[in-house]
Design an enzyme around this catalytic site. Structure first.
Site, PDB file in Angstrom:
ATOM      1  N   ASN A  11       0.858  -1.187   0.000  1.00 46.41           N
ATOM      2  CA  ASN A  11       0.000   0.000   0.000  1.00 46.41           C
ATOM      3  C   ASN A  11       0.893   1.236   0.000  1.00 46.41           C
ATOM      4  OD1 ASN A  11      -1.989   1.914   0.350  1.00 46.41           O
ATOM      5  ND2 ASN A  11      -2.209   1.560   2.550  1.00 46.41           N
ATOM      6  N   LYS A  13       0.020   4.269  -0.087  1.00 45.82           N
ATOM      7  CA  LYS A  13      -0.612   5.437   0.556  1.00 45.82           C
ATOM      8  C   LYS A  13      -0.390   6.668  -0.339  1.00 45.82           C
ATOM      9  CE  LYS A  13       0.681   3.402   4.947  1.00 45.82           C
ATOM     10  NZ  LYS A  13       0.243   3.379   6.313  1.00 45.82           N
ATOM     11  N   HIS A  99      -9.663   1.592   4.664  1.00 45.91           N
ATOM     12  CA  HIS A  99      -8.369   1.695   5.347  1.00 45.91           C
ATOM     13  C   HIS A  99      -8.519   2.622   6.551  1.00 45.91           C
ATOM     14  CE1 HIS A  99      -4.183   2.511   6.232  1.00 45.91           C
ATOM     15  NE2 HIS A  99      -3.885   1.441   5.518  1.00 45.91           N
ATOM     16  N   GLU A 101      -6.733   4.809   7.762  1.00 45.31           N
ATOM     17  CA  GLU A 101      -6.378   6.217   7.546  1.00 45.31           C
ATOM     18  C   GLU A 101      -7.533   6.965   6.884  1.00 45.31           C
ATOM     19  OE1 GLU A 101      -2.681   5.449   5.525  1.00 45.31           O
ATOM     20  OE2 GLU A 101      -1.803   4.753   7.415  1.00 45.31           O
ATOM     21  N   GLU A 171      -6.015  -5.008  10.364  1.00 47.16           N
ATOM     22  CA  GLU A 171      -4.936  -4.061  10.625  1.00 47.16           C
ATOM     23  C   GLU A 171      -5.194  -3.351  11.954  1.00 47.16           C
ATOM     24  OE1 GLU A 171      -2.901  -2.860   6.770  1.00 47.16           O
ATOM     25  OE2 GLU A 171      -4.616  -1.544   6.948  1.00 47.16           O
ATOM     26  N   GLY A 177       2.047   1.833  10.742  1.00 47.40           N
ATOM     27  CA  GLY A 177       3.013   2.923  10.610  1.00 47.40           C
ATOM     28  C   GLY A 177       3.736   3.256  11.904  1.00 47.40           C
ATOM     29  N   SER A 216       2.987  -2.595  10.216  1.00 45.13           N
ATOM     30  CA  SER A 216       4.446  -2.621  10.406  1.00 45.13           C
ATOM     31  C   SER A 216       5.097  -3.947   9.991  1.00 45.13           C
ATOM     32  CB  SER A 216       4.801  -2.271  11.866  1.00 45.13           C
ATOM     33  OG  SER A 216       4.350  -0.963  12.171  1.00 45.13           O
TER      34      SER A 216
HETATM   35  C1  PEP Z   1      -1.007  -0.006   5.770  1.00 49.33           C
HETATM   36  O1  PEP Z   1      -0.784   0.992   5.111  1.00 49.33           O
HETATM   37  O2  PEP Z   1      -2.048  -0.640   5.610  1.00 49.33           O
HETATM   38  C2  PEP Z   1      -0.014  -0.453   6.756  1.00 49.33           C
HETATM   39  C3  PEP Z   1      -0.213  -1.573   7.402  1.00 49.33           C
HETATM   40  O3  PEP Z   1       1.056   0.370   6.955  1.00 49.33           O
HETATM   41  P1  PEP Z   1       2.445  -0.023   7.665  1.00 49.33           P
HETATM   42  O4  PEP Z   1       2.915  -1.319   7.050  1.00 49.33           O
HETATM   43  O5  PEP Z   1       3.359   1.129   7.368  1.00 49.33           O
HETATM   44  O6  PEP Z   1       2.172  -0.182   9.132  1.00 49.33           O
END
Ligand code: PEP
Length: 255
Positions: A11, A13, A99, A101, A171, A177, A216
């Site tokens: 992803n 982003k 998501h 975010e 998630e 992040g 992460s």
């Molecule tokens: C994501 O963007 O869905 C995500 C899990 O980000 P990260 O791997 O940076 O934690």
């Protein structure tokens, strides 16, 4: 029991001009084995403006291209939005929905997702429905309640025989992040719970439905997480911006 093919989705982003996307895709293709020898499906979730660049460069490679959002309606007074049919016309195969975010910054709601998920399926897109609890919810013992609500609403309008066409990404928000990855046990427990929720609708679908872990994930922690029996892959944010890391995570799906 049906075999669930692992899926590693990067992803991006808010990253990826067309120039960056070009360089990235060319590099990724040099790092991935041929599609038939890959231990996992690989996908990229990219900004709208990089979709056509990625689609063109990845054509025939087996790497899936996904958008990061869409609107449920086909047309109408929704300035700034993009429909499922528009994505399909552009050659997009999949779309990330819900998501955290977008839930946090853009007012994405479970109610809207209830319409978006079936709209994506009806148009021929594979939805990747993201769910997960906040740190406060986990500490309050509310993880299951949150997942029950998000899965219940997000999949409510999906017919039982289409449930397995959805990919769910669990998630935990506290792990996105932050560098604070969930322990493999914790990821397994939550994902097994998601699968049980789907099984309460259709056991057959729950056995085939892929549930990814996100939060992460890096090459260094991927093997342990992906080895969990219910974890069918990973949605990778930060680490996916380096094609080398994404390719290593995809390789980790081999165990
Ligand atoms: C994501 O963007 O869905 C995500 C899990 O980000 P990260 O791997 O940076 O934690």
């Amino acid at each position: 029991m049906p075999e669930r093919r692992p899926y590693i989705a990067g992803n991006w982003k808010l990253w990826g001009t067309r120039a960056q996307a070009t360089e990235y895709c060319r590099r990724l293709l040099t790092l991935l084995p041929e599609a038939s020898r890959r231990p996992a499906d690989v996908g990229l979730c990219v900004p709208f403006t990089a979709l056509d660049t990625c689609i063109e460069l990845l054509q025939g490679s087996g790497v899936l291209v996904a958008a990061q959002n869409m609107h449920a309606e086909e047309t109408g007074a929704f300035t700034g939005e993009v429909s499922a049919a528009m994505l399909v016309e552009a050659g997009v195969q999949s779309v990330v929905l819900g998501h955290s975010e977008r839930r946090q910054h853009d007012g994405e709601t479970d109610r809207a997702l209830q319409e978006k998920v079936p709209a994506a399926l009806a148009a021929g897109l594979q939805p990747i429905l993201c769910v997960g609890e906040t740190e406060a919810e986990r500490e309050a013992g509310d993880m299951q309640r949150k997942l029950r609500h998000q899965i219940g609403e997000g999949l409510e309008e999906v017919a039982d025989d289409r449930l397995a066409d959805v990919v769910v990404a669990y998630e935990p928000i506290w792990a996105i992040g932050t560098g604070q990855v969930a322990t493999p046990d914790l990821a397994q427990e939550a994902i097994a719970f998601v699968r049980a929720l789907v099984a309460s609708r259709s056991e057959e679908a729950a056995e085939s439905l892929r549930v990814l872990y996100g939060g992460s994930v890096k090459p260094e922690n991927a093997v342990e997480i992906l080895a969990q029996p219910d974890v069918d892959g990973a949605l990778v944010g930060g680490a996916s911006l380096d094609p080398e890391s994404l390719a290593r995570i995809a390789a980790a799906a081999a165990g």
